[in-house]
Design a protein around this motif. Structure first.
Motif, PDB file in Angstrom:
ATOM      1  N   ASP A  95       9.955  -8.156   1.792  1.00 42.06           N
ATOM      2  CA  ASP A  95       9.188  -8.144   2.957  1.00 42.06           C
ATOM      3  C   ASP A  95      10.146  -7.835   4.100  1.00 42.06           C
ATOM      4  N   GLN A 130       5.272  -3.890  -2.493  1.00 38.92           N
ATOM      5  CA  GLN A 130       5.628  -3.264  -1.093  1.00 38.92           C
ATOM      6  C   GLN A 130       4.945  -1.871  -0.959  1.00 38.92           C
ATOM      7  N   ASP A 131       4.625  -1.359   0.337  1.00 42.14           N
ATOM      8  CA  ASP A 131       3.974  -0.470   0.778  1.00 42.14           C
ATOM      9  C   ASP A 131       4.875   0.766   0.403  1.00 42.14           C
ATOM     10  N   GLU A 183       5.229   3.436   1.868  1.00 43.63           N
ATOM     11  CA  GLU A 183       5.736   4.035   2.935  1.00 43.63           C
ATOM     12  C   GLU A 183       7.060   3.661   3.252  1.00 43.63           C
ATOM     13  N   LYS A 184       7.406   2.395   2.883  1.00 39.48           N
ATOM     14  CA  LYS A 184       8.547   2.058   2.949  1.00 39.48           C
ATOM     15  C   LYS A 184       9.876   2.894   1.832  1.00 39.48           C
ATOM     16  N   ALA A 235       7.623   0.111  -6.455  1.00 36.78           N
ATOM     17  CA  ALA A 235       7.048  -0.322  -5.125  1.00 36.78           C
ATOM     18  C   ALA A 235       6.058  -1.379  -5.418  1.00 36.78           C
ATOM     19  N   ASP A 258      13.384  -2.803   5.710  1.00 34.82           N
ATOM     20  CA  ASP A 258      12.508  -1.764   6.252  1.00 34.82           C
ATOM     21  C   ASP A 258      12.393  -0.465   5.501  1.00 34.82           C
ATOM     22  N   LEU A 259      13.508  -0.203   4.634  1.00 30.34           N
ATOM     23  CA  LEU A 259      13.310   1.278   3.952  1.00 30.34           C
ATOM     24  C   LEU A 259      14.181   0.805   2.636  1.00 30.34           C
ATOM     25  N   MET A 277      18.029  -2.002  11.202  1.00 31.81           N
ATOM     26  CA  MET A 277      17.057  -1.920  10.048  1.00 31.81           C
ATOM     27  C   MET A 277      17.868  -2.444   9.017  1.00 31.81           C
TER      28      MET A 277
END
Ligand code: ACO
Length: 320
Positions: free
Chosen positions: A239, A263-264, A266-267, A258, A242-243, A300
């Motif tokens: 969590d 995790q989403d 989009e990350k 993912a 960021d990427l 980040m």
């Protein structure tokens, strides 16, 4: 003190090949390739060499960092597709860009190559052996691909990416690396075989051979484990990240990772739709694209993870 990545660069061959182009060579379709892999196109060399692509990526990384080739202490090239056994690609690149004071050598850990090279460069800098490094991942896999095998020729692309890193950052990098040679048969490429006056081995086809399902199962299991291990070392959880900049093998593998990390998606930035699987070049090319698109913001937390033939896998936590 730690290291900082202060410049990135990449280079792709001029020729772009779509799934429709491949459907003229083997029995396949754009729909099949997109659904199973997420890949729509890739760049294929029509003459560009691993060394030339690497040199172009290095020049861009140095320009981005505001440094000159004469300042480079260490030049590491991760590749499994050099044009020749010797000299190594790193020495060829050194000559091409004029990095006269660098120590240069290659490292082969297939798709984990860039991650393993970054770890090596980090260790050299932490040990005080050098103050900076150009770290490159570069491949021309199209010369190792069997263009009649629809199971593999649709996956790979050619290209090179480079980062320039310097000792002196405040934020720590954390790494984990793993290898399992007992599973090496899942992805092989015989390029040189024993043939001398005393022995003659039967010639195998020198192409990439892959058990796609075994590689898939390996990746979705081992990569999340490696990422959780490195996050544990850094005292972080998924969590906090960021990427996740992962090796670009297959979109379904990235999706599976993912999901396991909860995790989403989009990350997890992707570029494999445009460039295919470029093995050791995948992570540094994606990093360069993210940096140039302004998506790497100061502070980040970034996770890198490479995985592939060997079998090999590893992960890194870094701040940008
Ligand atoms: N077009 C159409 N049909 C195809 C193609 C193609 N390009 N390739 C294979 N098929 C067919 C097969 O012949 C087979 O047909 P059959 O059932 O009549 O025998 C059918 O599709 C299923 O084949 P599988 O190999 O079982 O297909 P799968 O669903 O496993 O997908 C794939 C194959 C995409 C390679 C998948 O296994 C995968 O993604 N594996 C991960 C491997 C990977 O990413 N490797 C990259 C290198 S390693 C690395 O970077 C980590």
């Amino acid at each position: 003190m730690s290291i900082r990545i202060i410049g990135t660069g990449s280079a792709l061959p001029a020729k772009s090949v779509t799934n429709e182009d491949l459907a003229k060579l083997v029995e396949t379709s754009d729909e099949w390739i997109r659904e199973r892999t997420g890949i729509a196109g890739r760049h294929i060399s029509t003459g560009e060499t691993v060394a030339e692509l690497s040199a172009a990526a290095c020049s861009r990384a140095l320009e981005d960092a505001g440094r000159t080739a004469e300042e480079v202490d260490l030049l590491l090239v991760a590749t499994c597709s050099p044009e020749c056994g010797v000299p190594c690609v790193a020495c060829q690149v050194q000559g091409m860009i004029g990095a006269a004071h660098a120590v240069a050598f290659d490292l082969n850990a297939a798709c984990s190559g860039f991650l393993f090279a970054l770890h090596t460069a980090w260790a050299y800098m932490e040990a005080g052996i050098c103050r900076n490094a150009l770290i490159v991942g570069a491949e021309v896999l199209s010369k190792l691909v069997d263009w009649t095998d629809r199971g593999t020729c649709i996956l790979f692309g050619d290209g090179a990416g480079a980062v320039f890193a310097e000792y002196g950052g405040k934020e720590k990098f954390y790494f984990v690396q793993h290898s399992d040679g007992s599973k090496g048969g899942a992805l092989t490429c015989d390029t040189r075989q024993l043939k001398n006056p005393y022995v003659e081995m039967p010639m195998e086809a020198p192409w990439i051979r892959m058990d796609g399902r075994e590689i898939f199962a390996f990746a979705v299991r081992r990569v999340p484990e490696g990422i959780e291990e490195v996050l544990g070392k850094a005292g972080m959880t998924a969590d906090d990240v960021d990427l996740f900049v992962l090796h670009q093998a297959n979109y379904r593998i990235i999706e599976g990772i993912a999901k396991r990390l909860k995790q989403d998606a989009e990350k997890f930035p992707v570029n494999l739709d445009r460039v295919g699987n470029m093995s050791s070049a995948a992570i540094p090319v994606l990093l360069d694209e993210l940096k140039r698109a302004g998506r790497l913001k100061s502070g980040m937390n970034i996770v890198l993870s490479g995985f592939g033939a060997g079998l090999t896998w590893g992960a890194c936590v870094m701040k940008v």
